[in-house]
Each structure stands twice: as structure tokens, then as C-alpha cells.
Design an enzyme around this catalytic site. Structure first.
Site, PDB file in Angstrom:
ATOM      1  N   ARG A 148       4.848   1.212   3.384  1.00 29.75           N
ATOM      2  CA  ARG A 148       5.525   2.515   3.482  1.00 29.75           C
ATOM      3  C   ARG A 148       6.825   2.392   4.254  1.00 29.75           C
ATOM      4  O   ARG A 148       7.734   3.184   4.057  1.00 29.75           O
ATOM      5  CB  ARG A 148       4.553   3.543   4.041  1.00 29.75           C
ATOM      6  N   LYS A 169      -6.617  -2.920  -6.249  1.00 29.54           N
ATOM      7  CA  LYS A 169      -5.714  -2.890  -5.105  1.00 29.54           C
ATOM      8  C   LYS A 169      -6.319  -2.093  -3.979  1.00 29.54           C
ATOM      9  O   LYS A 169      -6.782  -0.982  -4.240  1.00 29.54           O
ATOM     10  CB  LYS A 169      -4.416  -2.239  -5.569  1.00 29.54           C
ATOM     11  N   SER A 202       0.563  -5.085   1.404  1.00 23.21           N
ATOM     12  CA  SER A 202       1.384  -5.314   2.591  1.00 23.21           C
ATOM     13  C   SER A 202       0.575  -5.567   3.861  1.00 23.21           C
ATOM     14  O   SER A 202       0.912  -6.446   4.655  1.00 23.21           O
ATOM     15  CB  SER A 202       2.314  -4.120   2.789  1.00 23.21           C
ATOM     16  N   GLU A 260     -12.896   4.333 -13.447  1.00 26.69           N
ATOM     17  CA  GLU A 260     -11.425   4.454 -13.561  1.00 26.69           C
ATOM     18  C   GLU A 260     -10.870   3.362 -14.476  1.00 26.69           C
ATOM     19  O   GLU A 260      -9.972   3.594 -15.284  1.00 26.69           O
ATOM     20  CB  GLU A 260     -10.761   4.333 -12.180  1.00 26.69           C
ATOM     21  N   LYS A 287      -7.482   1.755  -7.473  1.00 26.68           N
ATOM     22  CA  LYS A 287      -6.578   1.768  -6.333  1.00 26.68           C
ATOM     23  C   LYS A 287      -7.164   2.640  -5.238  1.00 26.68           C
ATOM     24  O   LYS A 287      -7.340   3.836  -5.408  1.00 26.68           O
ATOM     25  CB  LYS A 287      -5.222   2.296  -6.774  1.00 26.68           C
TER      26      LYS A 287
HETATM   27  C1  PBG Z   1       2.543   3.584  -4.602  1.00 29.41           C
HETATM   28  C2  PBG Z   1       2.274   2.210  -4.139  1.00 29.41           C
HETATM   29  C3  PBG Z   1       1.825   1.830  -2.878  1.00 29.41           C
HETATM   30  C4  PBG Z   1       1.719   0.450  -2.903  1.00 29.41           C
HETATM   31  C5  PBG Z   1       2.127   0.017  -4.162  1.00 29.41           C
HETATM   32  N1  PBG Z   1       2.442   1.122  -4.906  1.00 29.41           N
HETATM   33  C6  PBG Z   1       1.577   2.629  -1.661  1.00 29.41           C
HETATM   34  C7  PBG Z   1       0.636   3.748  -1.694  1.00 29.41           C
HETATM   35  O1  PBG Z   1      -0.160   3.932  -2.604  1.00 29.41           O
HETATM   36  O2  PBG Z   1       0.686   4.495  -0.724  1.00 29.41           O
HETATM   37  C8  PBG Z   1       1.259  -0.402  -1.764  1.00 29.41           C
HETATM   38  C9  PBG Z   1       1.560  -1.843  -1.866  1.00 29.41           C
HETATM   39  C10 PBG Z   1       1.448  -2.561  -0.582  1.00 29.41           C
HETATM   40  O3  PBG Z   1       0.930  -2.045   0.429  1.00 29.41           O
HETATM   41  O4  PBG Z   1       1.878  -3.720  -0.544  1.00 29.41           O
HETATM   42  N2  PBG Z   1       3.673   3.637  -5.405  1.00 29.41           N
END
Ligand code: PBG
Length: 332
Positions: free
Chosen positions: A214, A257, A283, A242, A204
Site C-alpha cells: 500500500r 494470494k 509485499s 471462488e 485473494k
Molecule cells: C489490489 C492489490 C493488492 C495487492 C495486489 N493487488 C493490495 C490489496 O488488495 O489491498 C497486494 C500485493 C502485495 O502486497 O504485494 N489491487
């Protein structure tokens, strides 16, 4: 259609011959995309009476518990594989108490969906504290404002147990704390959830593409950022380490991700491991296509399906995407 290529070597025109009709292209396609490849991330918010649209993600909403039930039924109907649930509590505190409260927003939703749908969809629970803490970080923080790894692990184990108790089929830790998979596995096993798998957000990245999320999950850090506990975009080997670490700790499946800007990582991870690999089209990836399509700059359906196909082509077995239900309809 071009002509005159190929010369005297009959092999030169092979590509063109095999692409001549839609049926021919379907026959020769090396990557298939079907509803079962897709998982829909959903947001459920406490204390609202109507779904709240997310302005940076046209078509995506923060659900009420009732509207979530409808969306889940629809998801089951079109044949996607599962849902990834995010909860937004009415009350946040420094330790994210609502994440493991039995009547907390996400746990109540899991219970309801499990009652409605049984095992028809794979109900995945995102496990993180950022939506639940008042400071917006993914764990508990020290007085100096630094995320405190080990106390956070105890919180994660408690949240995993609460989510499994509520009916989650899969626990998906996304916080990126060191040792989180082992801690969650031990927690689940201690509560007799030995059969509940862990899907680790293993690779990630600290990405600019989480911006719209967010707004959706209301989990923006109030100070600092996540670049110490998420991965640095220029790096590859770190992702493989990881992933290997999470599998060694007991992850049953792993996730990369974001997806689109990290297809090389998806491909390398898929090559390296023998567990299911998921990729999260986040997103910002969604927002980019929606914004361009809204301006008439790209063909929306074509672009969406191309992004999803590319993620599958890179080697992901499944894709988390906000387009899951709509794409599933196109694919039927
Ligand atoms: C953290 C989390 C995030 C996303 C999924 N789980 C945001 C972050 O790491 O700041 C992002 C998913 C998206 O942008 O669609 N719980």
C-alpha cells in the site's frame, strides 16, 4: 551425518543415501525452480523524474517510465516469464479515470514495453481501481461509502479493453468484485480481444501481508477496509468456490494470494483445477525476509529460494515475486 540408524532393514538409510551429495540431491529433487517459473510485479509512477525507493520493501522502487524499460529489459535478459504492471497516476478521482485513459501511466507503459520487447515477456496488467481512486477502494463507492459491485464491473470492462489495446498480453483482475471475470471477458470479446487471456486473482485473502504494497502502490483505503470483498483467512472452501466460479466465468488461469501463509490453499487449488495456477508472494512476505536478513538473522539467499521452492512444491506453476530477477540470476 549420523550413524548407527537403520538397523537391519536396508530401507532405513535410503533417505540419507540419496541425500549424500549436491548432485545426488539435484537428481532426486521433486521440485524444480527455474527463471521461467517467475513473474516480477513492477510499479510505474507518473510525474517522478527518478525511481522512488519503497522504504518497507528494500530493493523495490516505484519506477519512472524510463527506469521501468531498463528493469523490463533486465527481466527479459535473465529469462523470467513476465511482468505484472501496477500504475500510480498523478491524479486520482472517484471512478479511477486514469486506469483506462489511453495515455494513463500504466497504459503508456504497456505500449512502450510492448514496443521495446514485443512478445519476449508476458506483459500482465493488474486490473483494479484502488491505485486510481481518490478513496483507495477497488471499485466505485456509493454515497454511503460502500463499494458498488455492478457499476464497478462496467469500469473493469473498460479498463481491460484499454489495457489490451495498450499491449497487455494478459489481464489480471485483482479487485474481487462478483462477476468480474465474466464482465471482463465480455468486454474484451466485444472489442475483438478474444485471444487475450484472463488471469484471475481468484483466491485473494483479506491479508495483513499487503501492508508494504500500500506504500508502493499508494492505494490504501481512505476509509473502511477490504474485508467484505476479500476472503477471510480462516476459510478454505470459499477459495475453492471462488476459483470454480472464476473458471466458469472464463478465467484462463487463476491465482492464490498471498502465497507463503496459504500453501494449503495453493495445494488444494492446484489439485482441483486444470488451468495454470499462479501464487503471489506478496509485499509483506518479501518485507519479512528482507528485515530478518538485514538484521543478520537469516541467510537471505537461502531463505528466499526456500520460500519460492515451497510455493512451487505446494503446486503453483508460477510465482509472482519481487525477487524474480535476483532469484533468476541465482538459478542460472
Ligand atoms: C489490489 C492489490 C493488492 C495487492 C495486489 N493487488 C493490495 C490489496 O488488495 O489491498 C497486494 C500485493 C502485495 O502486497 O504485494 N489491487
Amino acid at each position: 551425518m549420523t550413524s548407527g540408524q537403520g538397523g537391519t532393514n536396508p530401507g532405513f538409510a535410503r533417505g540419507r543415501r540419496l541425500r549424500s551429495t549436491p548432485a545426488m540431491r539435484r537428481w532426486t529433487a521433486q521440485t524444480r525452480l527455474s527463471p521461467a517459473d517467475l513473474v516480477l510485479p513492477v510499479f510505474v509512477k507518473e510525474g517522478i523524474s527518478e525511481p522512488v525507493p519503497i522504504s518497507s520493501m528494500p530493493g523495490v522502487v516505484q519506477h519512472t517510465p524510463e527506469s521501468l524499460r531498463k528493469a523490463a529489459a533486465e527481466a527479459a535478459e535473465v529469462g523470467i516469464s513476465g511482468l505484472m504492471l501496477f500504475g500510480i497516476p498523478a491524479d486520482k478521482d472517484p471512478v479511477g479515470s486514469q486506469a483506462d485513459a489511453a495515455d494513463g501511466v500504466v497504459n503508456a507503459a504497456l505500449q512502450q514495453l510492448r514496443a521495446d520487447l514485443g512478445d519476449e515477456l508476458v506483459l500482465m496488467a493488474d486490473l483494479c481501481l484502488c491505485e486510481y481512486t481518490d478513496h483507495g477502494h477497488c471499485g466505485v463507492v456509493t454515497p454511503a461509502g460502500v463499494v458498488d459491485n455492478d457499476p464497478t464491473l462496467d469500469r473493469y470492462a473498460a479498463v481491460a479493453i484499454a489495457q489490451a489495446q495498450a499491449g497487455a498480453h494478459v489481464i489480471a483482475p485483482s479487485g474481487m468484485m462478483d462477476g468480474q471475470v465474466a464482465a471482463i471477458r465480455a468486454g474484451l470479446d466485444s472489442a475483438a480481444f478474444t485471444e487475450t487471456p484472463i488471469l484471475a486473482y481468484a483466491a485473494k485473502y483479506a491479508s495483513g501481508f499487503y501492508g508494504p504494497f500500500r506504500e508502493a502502490a499508494e492505494g490504501a483505503p481512505q476509509f473502511g477496509d477490504r474485508s467484505t470483498y476479500q476472503m477471510d483467512p480462516p476459510n478454505t472452501d470459499e477459495a475453492l468456490r471462488e476459483v470454480a466460479q472464476d473458471i466458469a466465468e472464463g478465467a484462463d488461469a487463476v491465482m492464490v494470494k498471498p502465497a507463503g501463509p496459504y500453501l494449503d490453499i495453493v495445494a488444494r487449488v492446484a489439485d482441483a483445477v486444470d488451468v495454470p495456477v499462479a501464487a503471489y508472494q506478496v509485499s509483506g512476505e518479501y518485507a519479512m525476509v528482507e528485515a530478518a536478513a538485514a538484521n543478520g538473522w537469516i541467510d537471505r539467499e537461502r531463505a528466499v529460494l526456500e520460500t519460492l521452492t515451497a510455493i512451487r512444491r505446494a503446486g503453483a506453476g508460477s510465482v509472482l515475486t519481487y525477487w524474480a530477477v535476483e532469484a533468476a540470476r541465482w538459478l542460472r
